[in-house]
Design a protein around this motif. Sequence first.
Motif, PDB file in Angstrom:
ATOM      1  N   CYS A  36       0.838  -1.213   0.000  1.00  0.00           N
ATOM      2  CA  CYS A  36       0.000   0.000   0.000  1.00  0.00           C
ATOM      3  C   CYS A  36       0.865   1.253   0.000  1.00  0.00           C
ATOM      4  CB  CYS A  36      -0.929   0.010   1.204  1.00  0.00           C
ATOM      5  SG  CYS A  36      -2.241  -1.209   1.102  1.00  0.00           S
ATOM      6  N   MET A  39       2.286   1.735  -3.495  1.00  0.00           N
ATOM      7  CA  MET A  39       1.281   2.251  -4.428  1.00  0.00           C
ATOM      8  C   MET A  39       1.026   3.738  -4.187  1.00  0.00           C
ATOM      9  SD  MET A  39      -1.527  -0.788  -4.957  1.00  0.00           S
ATOM     10  CE  MET A  39      -1.938  -0.977  -3.242  1.00  0.00           C
ATOM     11  N   GLU A  40       0.972   4.136  -2.923  1.00  0.00           N
ATOM     12  CA  GLU A  40       0.772   5.548  -2.619  1.00  0.00           C
ATOM     13  C   GLU A  40       1.947   6.386  -3.119  1.00  0.00           C
ATOM     14  OE1 GLU A  40      -0.042   8.609   1.086  1.00  0.00           O
ATOM     15  OE2 GLU A  40       0.234   6.485   1.512  1.00  0.00           O
ATOM     16  N   LYS A  41       3.156   5.862  -2.953  1.00  0.00           N
ATOM     17  CA  LYS A  41       4.341   6.566  -3.427  1.00  0.00           C
ATOM     18  C   LYS A  41       4.286   6.746  -4.946  1.00  0.00           C
ATOM     19  CE  LYS A  41       9.372   6.293  -3.352  1.00  0.00           C
ATOM     20  NZ  LYS A  41      10.517   5.482  -2.947  1.00  0.00           N
ATOM     21  N   PHE A  42       3.864   5.718  -5.662  1.00  0.00           N
ATOM     22  CA  PHE A  42       3.750   5.776  -7.117  1.00  0.00           C
ATOM     23  C   PHE A  42       2.716   6.825  -7.529  1.00  0.00           C
ATOM     24  CE2 PHE A  42       1.847   4.346 -11.124  1.00  0.00           C
ATOM     25  CZ  PHE A  42       2.972   4.313 -11.922  1.00  0.00           C
ATOM     26  N   ARG A  43       1.558   6.834  -6.851  1.00  0.00           N
ATOM     27  CA  ARG A  43       0.514   7.817  -7.165  1.00  0.00           C
ATOM     28  C   ARG A  43       0.995   9.238  -6.897  1.00  0.00           C
ATOM     29  NH1 ARG A  43      -2.920   4.309  -4.323  1.00  0.00           N
ATOM     30  NH2 ARG A  43      -2.939   5.789  -2.593  1.00  0.00           N
ATOM     31  N   ARG A  44       1.675   9.431  -5.779  1.00  0.00           N
ATOM     32  CA  ARG A  44       2.179  10.769  -5.444  1.00  0.00           C
ATOM     33  C   ARG A  44       3.216  11.244  -6.456  1.00  0.00           C
ATOM     34  NH1 ARG A  44      -1.667  12.727  -2.336  1.00  0.00           N
ATOM     35  NH2 ARG A  44      -1.982  11.461  -0.496  1.00  0.00           N
ATOM     36  N   GLU A  45       4.023  10.321  -6.961  1.00  0.00           N
ATOM     37  CA  GLU A  45       5.019  10.680  -7.973  1.00  0.00           C
ATOM     38  C   GLU A  45       4.328  11.138  -9.254  1.00  0.00           C
ATOM     39  OE1 GLU A  45       8.578  11.551  -9.653  1.00  0.00           O
ATOM     40  OE2 GLU A  45       8.233  10.976  -7.563  1.00  0.00           O
ATOM     41  N   LYS A  46       3.260  10.447  -9.637  1.00  0.00           N
ATOM     42  CA  LYS A  46       2.496  10.855 -10.821  1.00  0.00           C
ATOM     43  C   LYS A  46       1.862  12.226 -10.605  1.00  0.00           C
ATOM     44  CE  LYS A  46       3.108   7.511 -13.617  1.00  0.00           C
ATOM     45  NZ  LYS A  46       3.806   7.734 -14.867  1.00  0.00           N
ATOM     46  N   GLU A  47       1.317  12.473  -9.419  1.00  0.00           N
ATOM     47  CA  GLU A  47       0.750  13.784  -9.099  1.00  0.00           C
ATOM     48  C   GLU A  47       1.812  14.864  -9.180  1.00  0.00           C
ATOM     49  OE1 GLU A  47      -1.157  13.797  -5.286  1.00  0.00           O
ATOM     50  OE2 GLU A  47      -2.448  12.122  -5.799  1.00  0.00           O
TER      51      GLU A  47
END
Length: 107
Positions: A36, A39-47
């Motif tokens: 989890c 996944m949050e780190k990946f989403r934040r990088e995209k943001e």
Amino acid sequence: MAIPTRPKRGLQDIHTHAGRVRQAAIPYKAFMRLSCLEMEKFRREKERESAMVRVRNIDRRFREIDEEKADILKAMGIASSDNPDAVRTANPKVRSPQNTGAFRLKY
């Protein structure tokens, strides 16, 4: 009908956390938490990447505005906008505030 009485509580009735296991100590829950977090780190990088693209677009537009402003001032025969006195001479109608009181509406 008799009045119900509660039994008196003793030492055995005190609840403690001594027998409970930490959630991180259970392997599958620890791996789930790690996944989890990844996944949050990946989403934040995209943001972050999309925000940086927006910032670059805004900076580019600022440069375009400055260039267009300089072209207009040049066409009007006014010096560069880097000189604040030149901008003031382009606007001869300088008004002094007549009413320093509060804003009022008349009906």
